[in-house]
Design a protein around this motif. Structure first.
Motif, PDB file in Angstrom:
ATOM      1  N   GLU A 114       4.796   2.721   1.349  1.00  0.00           N
ATOM      2  CA  GLU A 114       5.677   3.089   0.241  1.00  0.00           C
ATOM      3  C   GLU A 114       6.311   4.471   0.483  1.00  0.00           C
ATOM      4  O   GLU A 114       7.526   4.653   0.348  1.00  0.00           O
ATOM      5  N   LYS A 133      11.823   0.900  -6.861  1.00  0.00           N
ATOM      6  CA  LYS A 133      10.580   0.812  -7.638  1.00  0.00           C
ATOM      7  C   LYS A 133      10.591   1.764  -8.824  1.00  0.00           C
ATOM      8  O   LYS A 133       9.956   1.512  -9.841  1.00  0.00           O
ATOM      9  N   GLY A 163      -0.378  -7.796  -7.390  1.00  0.00           N
ATOM     10  CA  GLY A 163      -1.000  -7.289  -6.163  1.00  0.00           C
ATOM     11  C   GLY A 163      -0.216  -7.655  -4.930  1.00  0.00           C
ATOM     12  O   GLY A 163       0.260  -8.777  -4.791  1.00  0.00           O
ATOM     13  N   SER A 164      -0.072  -6.697  -4.037  1.00  0.00           N
ATOM     14  CA  SER A 164       0.640  -7.041  -2.804  1.00  0.00           C
ATOM     15  C   SER A 164      -0.376  -7.309  -1.703  1.00  0.00           C
ATOM     16  O   SER A 164      -1.481  -6.794  -1.709  1.00  0.00           O
ATOM     17  N   LEU A 166      -0.798   6.078  -6.003  1.00  0.00           N
ATOM     18  CA  LEU A 166       0.620   6.297  -6.302  1.00  0.00           C
ATOM     19  C   LEU A 166       1.048   5.598  -7.584  1.00  0.00           C
ATOM     20  O   LEU A 166       1.947   6.054  -8.290  1.00  0.00           O
ATOM     21  N   GLU A 187       3.853   6.548 -10.464  1.00  0.00           N
ATOM     22  CA  GLU A 187       4.968   5.609 -10.684  1.00  0.00           C
ATOM     23  C   GLU A 187       5.062   5.219 -12.158  1.00  0.00           C
ATOM     24  O   GLU A 187       6.150   5.160 -12.749  1.00  0.00           O
ATOM     25  N   GLY A 203       0.815  -1.215   0.000  1.00  0.00           N
ATOM     26  CA  GLY A 203       0.000   0.000   0.000  1.00  0.00           C
ATOM     27  C   GLY A 203       0.846   1.261   0.000  1.00  0.00           C
ATOM     28  O   GLY A 203       2.049   1.242   0.287  1.00  0.00           O
ATOM     29  N   GLY A 204       0.174   2.344  -0.312  1.00  0.00           N
ATOM     30  CA  GLY A 204       0.860   3.602  -0.572  1.00  0.00           C
ATOM     31  C   GLY A 204       1.526   4.233   0.646  1.00  0.00           C
ATOM     32  O   GLY A 204       2.594   4.832   0.523  1.00  0.00           O
ATOM     33  N   LYS A 247     -10.383  -1.299  -6.134  1.00  0.00           N
ATOM     34  CA  LYS A 247      -9.449  -1.204  -7.275  1.00  0.00           C
ATOM     35  C   LYS A 247     -10.027  -1.950  -8.483  1.00  0.00           C
ATOM     36  O   LYS A 247      -9.397  -2.036  -9.529  1.00  0.00           O
ATOM     37  N   ARG A 274      -3.246  -3.435  -4.607  1.00  0.00           N
ATOM     38  CA  ARG A 274      -3.721  -4.408  -3.638  1.00  0.00           C
ATOM     39  C   ARG A 274      -4.967  -5.088  -4.203  1.00  0.00           C
ATOM     40  O   ARG A 274      -5.695  -4.490  -4.998  1.00  0.00           O
TER      41      ARG A 274
HETATM   42  N1  UDP Z   1       2.482  -2.198  -4.778  1.00  0.00           N
HETATM   43  C1  UDP Z   1       3.553  -3.061  -4.821  1.00  0.00           C
HETATM   44  N2  UDP Z   1       3.372  -4.333  -5.195  1.00  0.00           N
HETATM   45  C2  UDP Z   1       2.162  -4.801  -5.554  1.00  0.00           C
HETATM   46  C3  UDP Z   1       1.053  -3.919  -5.520  1.00  0.00           C
HETATM   47  C4  UDP Z   1       1.260  -2.607  -5.124  1.00  0.00           C
HETATM   48  O1  UDP Z   1       4.677  -2.681  -4.523  1.00  0.00           O
HETATM   49  O2  UDP Z   1       2.047  -5.967  -5.878  1.00  0.00           O
HETATM   50  C5  UDP Z   1       2.728  -0.790  -4.400  1.00  0.00           C
HETATM   51  C6  UDP Z   1       2.554   0.163  -5.553  1.00  0.00           C
HETATM   52  O3  UDP Z   1       3.695   0.160  -6.382  1.00  0.00           O
HETATM   53  C7  UDP Z   1       2.324   1.471  -4.830  1.00  0.00           C
HETATM   54  C8  UDP Z   1       1.571   1.031  -3.583  1.00  0.00           C
HETATM   55  O4  UDP Z   1       1.823  -0.362  -3.414  1.00  0.00           O
HETATM   56  O5  UDP Z   1       3.541   2.053  -4.456  1.00  0.00           O
HETATM   57  C9  UDP Z   1       0.087   1.251  -3.707  1.00  0.00           C
HETATM   58  O6  UDP Z   1      -0.201   2.578  -3.486  1.00  0.00           O
HETATM   59  P1  UDP Z   1      -1.503   3.269  -4.060  1.00  0.00           P
HETATM   60  O7  UDP Z   1      -1.488   4.676  -3.592  1.00  0.00           O
HETATM   61  O8  UDP Z   1      -1.603   3.086  -5.537  1.00  0.00           O
HETATM   62  O9  UDP Z   1      -2.722   2.458  -3.418  1.00  0.00           O
HETATM   63  P2  UDP Z   1      -3.081   1.998  -1.918  1.00  0.00           P
HETATM   64  O10 UDP Z   1      -2.676   0.561  -1.824  1.00  0.00           O
HETATM   65  O11 UDP Z   1      -2.358   2.878  -0.974  1.00  0.00           O
HETATM   66  O12 UDP Z   1      -4.581   2.131  -1.850  1.00  0.00           O
END
Ligand code: UDP
Length: 413
Positions: free
Chosen positions: A53, A204, A264-265, A325, A329, A49-50, A239, A234
């Protein structure tokens, strides 16, 4: 004691080649007034998540600037994070609020975490709703408290908002991504608007040659000779991963051989992720050109970097979004984006820069097709997006805005 997140080292000097000396000098000047101040960032998860990050990049830079910055996470079990995810959803306008039992769980963990916060700080930034109630149970002390809200709270669930609002009385300031996100009858007098930002020097986002990026993607199982659409986010209903799949299927009818990567993380504070992941896996089991990747199967920063760099189009089909984010990116890497007109996404694609904003599956498919068929146009849009990110959404700008706020709250300006 609360868990501290270990962050490496980074030097502000490394950003001079990207932003120029003047912008960095401004950051240094603001930081000089805060030299030695003890500042804590407090959130719910060290990865995914952001927020994580941003903190992973920001905290080492604050330290390099002479500030005594820490990053700590609150503790909780699955039940607690189930409650805070429901809270997150309700703040973004979901119909379900919290039951009395869930409120109790939230208060129990808030009390426990408040007790675990032992060190003294001059200023504490609590990120999002998970640690929001901590100052109430900890006591404000001599500390200045900031609530940093990263999500779209323009229309919070009324019952939940009634429950949370009183905890805000303990804050000196609140920070939102956009003016429209400030909820109705907001009790904190000092409200600042500071959009998030990306770190161009993190693994990244740093430069990654095409040959290396291709090797990374081939290793992951992607055919780099065929078109590739990607969404990195995520596994969260907001999303709209199922909408991405539906749009992809429409594209594939027109351009057979197109692949889709859903990257997705799994965040520690997002137990919903696994459920959504399993639904997607079942839904796409018979489609070999749909690739599902998670941080648990080896997708980390450099891999995301490669996906964002080499995809023909990156999709971010959010229905609700704080900032997103991933859009900045991607644009930083000069790849065009098709993204939901939601939350902070349009900020990053102002005036048509970066690609297209969409509101439906059909529109998403049509715009992605347009970009697949006319890569020159995609490159031109992405390049405008890159310039916008350089101007407004790099971490050096974020540091400048936040340091100015800290200095003013600590009377150090
Ligand atoms: N992210 C990642 N790996 C993944 C999915 C997401 O590193 O498999 C990172 C993505 O690159 C970004 C962050 O998680 O830096 C997601 O931030 P975003 O503001 O887009 O969404 P949030 O998860 O905070 O709602």
């Amino acid at each position: 004691m609360l868990d501290s997140v270990y962050v490496g080292r980074q030097e502000i000097e490394a950003y001079v080649p990207i932003t120029g000396e003047e912008a960095i000098e401004e950051v240094r000047k603001l930081a000089a007034a805060l030299r030695g101040s003890r500042i804590l960032h407090l959130n719910a998860t060290p990865y995914g998540g952001g927020v994580a990050e941003i903190l992973r990049s920001e905290v080492p830079l604050l330290r390099d600037l002479g500030i005594s910055a820490d990053w700590k996470t609150i503790t909780g079990d699955k039940e607690f994070f189930g409650v805070t995810k429901a809270m997150h959803n309700a703040l973004q306008g979901a119909e379900r609020g919290l039951t009395e039992h869930e409120k109790e769980i939230y208060l129990t963990y808030s009390t426990r975490n408040a007790r675990l916060l032992e060190e003294e700080y001059d200023l504490i930034v609590a990120h999002d709703p998970q640690p929001l109630a901590i100052p109430r149970f900890h006591g404000r002390g001599e500390t200045r408290w900031i609530w940093r809200c990263h999500i779209d709270t323009s229309e919070p669930h009324p019952g939940l908002w009634e429950f949370l609002r009183p905890f805000l009385d303990d804050y000196d300031a609140a920070v939102f991504t956009m003016p429209g996100f400030v909820p109705p009858r907001f009790p904190v007098e000092r409200t600042e608007i500071i959009p998030p930002a990306i770190d161009p020097q993190s693994p990244k986002n740093f430069e990654l040659g095409t040959a290396t990026a291709s090797r990374v993607l081939r290793w992951m199982g992607v055919d780099t000779e065929r078109p590739l659409l990607t969404q990195v986010s995520r596994f969260d209903p907001w999303k709209d991963p199922l909408g991405v799949i539906a749009a992809y299927r429409l594209v594939r009818e027109e351009v057979p051989g197109t692949q889709l990567a859903l990257v997705g993380s799994m965040a520690l504070d997002d137990p919903e992720g696994w459920e959504v992941y399993r639904r997607i896996r079942d839904e796409t089991a018979k489609e070999p050109d749909i690739h599902l990747f998670t941080n648990l199967t080896g997708v980390s920063n450099v891999e995301v970097n490669a996906f964002q760099r080499l995809s023909d189009v990156v999709i971010q089909k959010s229905i609700r979004e704080g900032f997103g984010l991933v859009v900045s990116e991607t644009l930083w890497k000069r790849t065009p984006v098709v993204a939901g007109r939601a939350g902070g996404i349009p900020l990053q694609m102002e005036g048509g820069a970066g690609g297209f904003l969409i509101e439906s599956v059909e529109e998403c498919a049509q715009r992605a097709l347009e970009l697949l068929r006319d890569p020159d146009r995609g490159r031109e849009l992405a390049s405008r997006g890159h310039d916008l990110v350089r101007e407004r959404f790099l971490i050096t700008r974020l540091l400048k805005d936040e340091l100015a706020l800290y200095a003013s709250l600590l009377d150090a300006a």
